[in-house]
Design a protein around this motif. Structure first.
Motif, short mmCIF file in Angstrom:
data_model
loop_
_atom_site.label_atom_id
_atom_site.label_comp_id
_atom_site.label_asym_id
_atom_site.label_seq_id
_atom_site.Cartn_x
_atom_site.Cartn_y
_atom_site.Cartn_z
N UNK A 140 8.68 45.34 18.58
CA UNK A 140 9.62 45.20 17.72
C UNK A 140 8.72 44.96 16.28
N UNK A 141 8.08 46.33 16.49
CA UNK A 141 7.21 46.51 14.94
C UNK A 141 6.45 45.88 13.88
N UNK A 142 5.55 45.09 15.57
CA UNK A 142 4.10 44.16 15.14
C UNK A 142 4.52 43.22 14.87
N UNK A 143 5.42 42.74 15.43
CA UNK A 143 6.21 41.14 15.34
C UNK A 143 5.75 40.43 16.78
N UNK A 144 6.14 41.45 18.55
CA UNK A 144 5.62 40.82 19.56
C UNK A 144 4.81 41.06 20.36
N UNK A 145 3.77 39.66 21.03
CA UNK A 145 2.96 40.47 21.71
C UNK A 145 3.81 40.81 22.74
#
Ligand code: S3P
Length: 427
Positions: A140-145
């Motif tokens: 998610x564009x670097x938002x989630x692991x």
């Protein structure tokens, strides 16, 4: 499925398991210290075992000797690239703090977690760590692991955190140990300061004042760390005892760090009688006996400024507010939405199921007083604190409260049920 019935009163003395926040930090900071870290009172809960597994994956030898956990630290630059993905399980603290440390390492790391953790926001740590020079990517564009991290060559930053979060503050501070220059982190309302205290105890170059913490390059030295009892675990017992007239409970060796004792302030404001005795100190953290006497409590307003000092205790406060006299309003608590579950929605939904009149607010909830809790079957959402808070509701219920998927309690309080039986008298 855990089943809890009405009790007459709460009586006796118990110790609660070691503080979760401090146990995580003891393993992590000992791992990046030189020499041996000897941890006593370590929390044997699943979350803290996830931290041990991650550090073993990074090449740190950790021995379990029954009453002690021995961490053979290798210094700030001693970690090795893990062969496999690091698994933080259900633990936000593991994932967010380790990301700070991994940002200081030139090698590649991939960090994942369970279904709940993979939904929780990681941009709050990724953003400042990227500013410091770390490469961090995620879903998610670097938002989630899962997060992919390659660090090294960090520069210091002066960062004002948009949220009061010890996990964000700690991630930046731990990366700051590896950065050129002095890293500054500021927050509106100060969050728990265990990282600052432990860094100081291990010889770190750190100062803190008025919501502003400054860290510089440091060398850490392993030492003995005594972990106090977790006030967030004690809170379930403290709240129950405070709300049942005639109860008298002693929690031995409970943590008394002032950034964590909001629960004592709130229970006192609701009318509970609480005394503190036998204060001791270890590694910059105070502990002592907390003595609670039960009374008919009254409803209060709980506002934004105190929330960081009792963030994990709000579910159980909501439950005892339901049997207090008058309405309780909790506001400024939107952070609850990004915990192991959305703790506002989870609590409101499950409290209603057992007959409590409660209204969901965008940043908290409003609980009517003097409810008759009828009982019923409730969900835990796989969230340990929801399961234990609803178990406390059972202590006041006409019928029993049955909590589905209660095994999640093992994340922070493996012998919760046993301790509960130990101190409850059912006439
Ligand atoms: C923790 C900080 C808090 C708390 C969590 C443990 C820590 O989270 O809710 O249970 O050990 O630093 P946030 O920093 O996200 O508020």
């Amino acid at each position: 499925m855990l089943r809890v019935n009405k009790v007459h009163k709460i009586q006796g003395r118990i110790r609660v398991p070691g503080d979760k926040s401090i146990s995580h930090r003891a393993v992590m900071l000992s791992g990046i210290s030189r020499g041996k870290g000897v941890i006593e009172g370590f929390l044997r809960g699943e979350d803290c075992y996830s931290t041990i597994a991650c550090f073993r994956g990074l090449g740190i030898k950790i021995e379990d000797r029954g009453s002690q956990i021995i961490v053979h630290g290798k210094g700030l630059k001693g970690l090795q690239e893990a062969e496999d993905v690091l698994d933080a399980g259900n633990s936000g603290t593991t994932m967010r703090l380790i990301s700070g440390i991994l940002s200081g390492q030139e090698f590649l790391s991939v960090v994942t977690g369970d279904g709940s953790l993979r939904k929780r926001p990681m941009d709050r740590i990724a953003m400042p760590l990227r500013k410091m020079g770390a490469y961090i990517e995620g879903r998610d564009h670097g938002r989630l692991a899962p997060l992919v991290i390659r660090g090294g060559n960090l520069r210091s930053i002066d960062y004002t955190s948009p949220v009061s979060s010890a996990q964000v503050k700690s991630a930046v501070l731990l990366a700051g140990l590896y950065a050129e220059g002095q890293t500054v982190i500021r927050e509106g309302v100060a969050s728990r300061d265990h990282t600052e205290r432990m860094l100081k105890a291990l010889g770190g170059n750190i100062t803190a004042e008025n919501g502003k913490v400054i860290v510089g390059k440091s060398e850490l030295h392993g030492t003995a760390i005594g972990v106090p009892g977790d006030i967030s675990s004690a809170a379930f017992f403290m709240a129950a005892a405070a709300a049942i007239p005639g109860s008298r409970l002693i929690i031995e060796g409970g943590g008394l760090n002032p950034t964590r004792t909001g629960i004592i302030d709130v229970l006192r404001e609701m009318g509970a009688l609480i005394e503190i005795d036998n204060i001791t100190e270890s590694g910059g953290e105070e502990a002592g006996d907390i003595i609670i006497q039960g009374k008919k409590l009254k409803g209060i307003n709980i506002r934004k400024e105190i929330i960081p000092r009792l963030i994990d205790e709000i579910p159980v406060i909501a439950v005892i507010a339901a049997v207090a006299e008058g309405r309780t309003t909790i506001t400024g608590a939107e952070e609850l939405k990004v915990k192991e579950s959305n703790r506002i929605t989870s609590m409101v939904t499950e409290m209603k199921k057992v007959g409590i009149k409660v209204r969901e607010l965008s940043d908290g909830m409003e609980i009517e007083g003097e409810n008759t809790i009828i009982g019923g079957t409730v969900e835990s959402y796989g969230d340990h604190r929801i399961a234990m808070a609803m178990a406390v509701a059972g202590l006041f219920a006409k019928g029993s409260v049955k909590i589905k998927n209660s095994e999640c309690i093992g994340v922070s309080f493996p012998d919760f049920e046993k301790k509960l039986k130990q101190v409850t008298l059912s006439k």
